[in-house]
Write an enzyme that holds these catalytic residues in place. Structure first.
Site, short mmCIF file in Angstrom:
data_model
loop_
_atom_site.label_atom_id
_atom_site.label_comp_id
_atom_site.label_asym_id
_atom_site.label_seq_id
_atom_site.Cartn_x
_atom_site.Cartn_y
_atom_site.Cartn_z
N HIS A 40 0.84 -1.21 0.00
CA HIS A 40 0.00 0.00 0.00
C HIS A 40 0.87 1.25 0.00
O HIS A 40 1.53 1.55 0.99
CB HIS A 40 -0.89 0.03 1.26
CG HIS A 40 -1.85 -1.10 1.35
ND1 HIS A 40 -2.50 -1.44 2.51
CD2 HIS A 40 -2.29 -1.97 0.40
CE1 HIS A 40 -3.29 -2.47 2.28
NE2 HIS A 40 -3.18 -2.81 1.01
C1 LIG Z 1 0.09 -7.76 -4.06
C2 LIG Z 1 -0.83 -6.61 -3.81
C3 LIG Z 1 -1.99 -6.84 -3.05
C4 LIG Z 1 -2.86 -5.77 -2.78
N1 LIG Z 1 -4.06 -6.02 -2.12
C5 LIG Z 1 -4.96 -5.01 -1.99
C6 LIG Z 1 -6.26 -5.25 -1.44
O1 LIG Z 1 -6.59 -6.38 -1.08
N2 LIG Z 1 -7.10 -4.19 -1.31
C7 LIG Z 1 -6.76 -2.92 -1.70
O2 LIG Z 1 -7.57 -2.00 -1.52
N3 LIG Z 1 -5.55 -2.68 -2.24
C8 LIG Z 1 -4.67 -3.69 -2.42
N4 LIG Z 1 -3.46 -3.44 -3.01
C9 LIG Z 1 -3.15 -2.04 -3.40
C10 LIG Z 1 -3.83 -1.64 -4.71
O3 LIG Z 1 -3.65 -2.63 -5.69
C11 LIG Z 1 -3.21 -0.31 -5.16
O4 LIG Z 1 -3.44 0.65 -4.15
C12 LIG Z 1 -3.83 0.18 -6.47
O5 LIG Z 1 -3.62 -0.75 -7.50
C13 LIG Z 1 -3.19 1.52 -6.86
O6 LIG Z 1 -3.86 1.99 -7.99
P1 LIG Z 1 -3.23 3.12 -8.91
O7 LIG Z 1 -4.21 3.37 -9.99
O8 LIG Z 1 -2.80 4.22 -8.03
O9 LIG Z 1 -1.88 2.52 -9.51
P2 LIG Z 1 -1.40 1.11 -10.01
O10 LIG Z 1 -2.43 0.06 -9.76
O11 LIG Z 1 -0.04 0.92 -9.44
O12 LIG Z 1 -1.31 1.28 -11.59
C14 LIG Z 1 -0.40 2.14 -12.20
C15 LIG Z 1 -0.11 1.64 -13.60
O13 LIG Z 1 0.59 2.67 -14.30
C16 LIG Z 1 1.59 2.09 -15.09
N5 LIG Z 1 2.66 3.10 -15.30
C17 LIG Z 1 3.45 3.65 -14.36
N6 LIG Z 1 4.30 4.54 -14.90
C18 LIG Z 1 4.04 4.57 -16.23
C19 LIG Z 1 4.60 5.28 -17.33
N7 LIG Z 1 5.61 6.16 -17.16
N8 LIG Z 1 4.10 5.04 -18.57
C20 LIG Z 1 3.07 4.17 -18.76
N9 LIG Z 1 2.51 3.46 -17.74
C21 LIG Z 1 2.98 3.65 -16.48
C22 LIG Z 1 2.07 0.92 -14.26
O14 LIG Z 1 2.74 -0.04 -15.06
C23 LIG Z 1 0.78 0.41 -13.63
O15 LIG Z 1 0.18 -0.60 -14.40
C24 LIG Z 1 -2.56 -4.47 -3.26
C25 LIG Z 1 -1.40 -4.25 -4.02
C26 LIG Z 1 -0.56 -5.31 -4.29
C27 LIG Z 1 0.68 -5.04 -5.11
#
Ligand SMILES: Cc1cc2nc3c(=O)[nH]c(=O)nc-3n(C[C@H](O)[C@H](O)[C@H](O)COP(=O)(O)OP(=O)(O)OC[C@H]3O[C@@H](n4cnc5c(N)ncnc54)[C@H](O)[C@@H]3O)c2cc1C
Length: 491
Positions: free
Chosen positions: A428
């Site tokens: 997280h």
């Molecule tokens: C193993 C694991 C278990 C988890 N379990 C839970 C849970 O049970 N419940 C919960 O609420 N949360 C959970 N989380 C946390 C949750 O998944 C994250 O908080 C959430 O995915 C974050 O969303 P986001 O949109 O901020 O970014 P992310 O999901 O991190 O997505 C960002 C995306 O942007 C892409 N990216 C980054 N930089 C660039 C760039 N320069 N150019 C193009 N693409 C780019 C990345 O490749 C990625 O695919 C877990 C996380 C993990 C890793």
């Protein structure tokens, strides 16, 4: 994917692309933003660094999944003492493709804190409620329609025996119809590739996967994105009127800083540092098809909470690296073992900085002495709970650290957690570009627009002003929905 939808997936990009709205990153923040903007009839291009794979491309929580869908195979570290290993998704759907799906709404007291300290406007419990409700339907948030995994029940039983608050956390899952109440129901995680990505494609959004945006620049009233498309080893320049950065709490500030945008960006990273304990029980508690443990203990929240982790043989073997003399237990007894965690809400914070010539940013995170004390208290209480639940031996995640048995109970734990030997991790991450009107500390305004820059928005975990103290994806989804509707003038 039907032919009409796969037409929207760009596999052979030209050197120049043009769109009205570019969304960088396809995790929950980016996928929801792109979907809602496309459904409103806008011309949207969603750009993702990782590959576009189906949820079924590998077994959930397997080594293959780490290789295919994790950034750097999961080997990413926030430097500090102790250092904290962190994990991010890197594929279409981002973290939603690899996570456990445990769902929470943002606690009301956290929203109040954000309003007070960050001057965040129009984001109290009532403002967010409609967005929670719609997102919960969109990703099918529900309870397990049958028996939870045994390892999860152990945590719950230990807490109840001690009179501590423990409950099942709902998840974004669709379960098969349950016939046998004695087995753990099978289901499918409702990740972004199962929900918002197909919706976005259907609404006309185009997706460019395997493409990393290196740097952005505002020129001639447009945003220009210099990008690298990995399969063709080619450069792609994308031109957009509006730009949403949704790369997650580490990559979003890294991209902005690489592009010279630094005001309150990447200075306030927060996380939920987590210490683990591997527990050995007299009876079987784990199996290959046990699914995700669903209980959490919230008696001491928001300071710390307890839960149960995935406990496959591979994960157990990794966890037992801290206790090499007993590692053979995993070969002989893995079914009697399970991994538990204490996850805390710290007062420490971190930074994200770009290092010339390095692809990945330098992430630093500092836990205060008070944070370490809280973690130790969490470890002590979790150990008490696990003994109450019948565990015979406990192995905390401290390198060659103490082994706790029924005889020693928690007496073998050190008075202070050793900074160099304590192994912490987190899944997280947030707060690296906090939102609000307090321009001394906020990177973006109350709706995600970067302060002082035209047509540039952030829409991901970076926005959360502080650690929410609960699993964050529910907050990220609701805030992304609210901000997209605000952008469209539909709030
Ligand atoms: C193993 C694991 C278990 C988890 N379990 C839970 C849970 O049970 N419940 C919960 O609420 N949360 C959970 N989380 C946390 C949750 O998944 C994250 O908080 C959430 O995915 C974050 O969303 P986001 O949109 O901020 O970014 P992310 O999901 O991190 O997505 C960002 C995306 O942007 C892409 N990216 C980054 N930089 C660039 C760039 N320069 N150019 C193009 N693409 C780019 C990345 O490749 C990625 O695919 C877990 C996380 C993990 C890793």
């Amino acid at each position: 994917m039907s032919n009409s939808l796969s037409d929207k997936v760009i596999t052979n990009p030209p050197e120049q692309l043009r769109c009205e709205i570019a969304v960088v990153g396809s995790g929950p923040g980016g996928a929801i933003t792109a979907c809602l903007l496309a459904e409103a009839g806008r011309n949207v291009l969603l750009i993702e660094e990782g590959p576009f794979l189906s949820l079924e491309s590998c077994i959930p929580f397997s080594k293959d999944e780490m290789v295919q869908k994790y950034r750097n195979g999961g080997l990413t570290v926030a430097m500090g003492s102790p250092k904290v290993q962190y994990v991010e998704g890197r594929c279409v759907g981002g973290g939603s493709e690899i996570n456990s799906g445990l769902y929470y709404r943002t606690p009301a007291e956290i929203l109040e804190k954000w309003r007070r300290e960050f001057q965040l406007e129009a984001l109290d419990e009532a403002d967010l409620l409609p967005h929670f409700e719609v997102c919960e339907q969109d990703v099918t948030v529900c309870y397990l329609p049958g028996k939870p995994p045994d390892a999860s029940l152990k945590l719950h039983e230990g807490a109840i025996a001690l009179g501590w608050k423990s409950f099942e956390v709902p998840r974004w899952f669709q379960y098969e119809e349950q016939v046998d109440q004695m087995t753990v129901p099978k289901g499918t995680r409702q990740s972004m590739t199962k929900t918002f990505i197909p919706r976005a494609l259907k609404a006309g959004c185009q997706i460019l996967a395997n493409t990393r945006v290196q740097v952005i620049r505002f020129q001639g009233n447009k945003w220009l994105l210099k990008s690298d498309h990995a399969p063709l080893a080619s450069h792609v320049q994308i031109e957009a009127d509006y730009l949403f950065i949704c790369g997650g709490a580490v990559q979003t500030p890294a991209l902005l800083r690489r592009s010279g945008i630094t005001n309150n960006i990447g200075n306030s990273l927060q996380m939920h540092p987590t210490i683990k304990v591997t527990a050995h029980f007299p009876e079987n508690v784990s199996s290959t098809d046990m699914g995700v443990p669903v209980h959490q203990v919230k008696e001491f929240a928001p300071r710390f909470s307890f839960g149960c982790s995935i406990s496959s043989p591979a994960y157990l073997a990794l966890a037992m690296n801290d206790h090499p003399t007993d590692r053979h237990e995993v070969d002989q007894n893995w079914q009697k073992m399970a991994i538990y965690y204490a996850m805390m809400t710290p007062s420490g914070r971190g930074t994200i900085r770009c290092v010339p010539k390095f692809r990945d940013p330098l992430v630093r995170y500092g836990l205060t002495d008070g944070d370490l004390k809280t973690l130790l208290e969490g470890l002590q209480k979790l150990s008490m709970l696990l003994f109450e639940a019948g565990a015979t031996t406990l192995y905390p995640s401290i390198t060659e650290g103490p082994k706790l048995t029924k005889q020693t109970k928690i007496n073998n734990l050190p008075d202070t957690l050793p900074r160099k030997l304590t192994n912490l991790m987190t899944i997280h991450l947030f707060s690296s570009c906090p939102m609000g009107e307090n321009q001394k500390i906020c990177a973006v305004d109350s709706f995600g627009k970067v302060h002082g820059l035209k047509n540039l928005y952030v829409a991901d975990a970076s926005l959360l002003c502080t650690a929410p103290g609960v699993n964050p994806q529910g907050s990220i989804m609701a805030i992304a929905r609210r901000n997209a509707l605000h952008f469209l003038g539909k709030l």
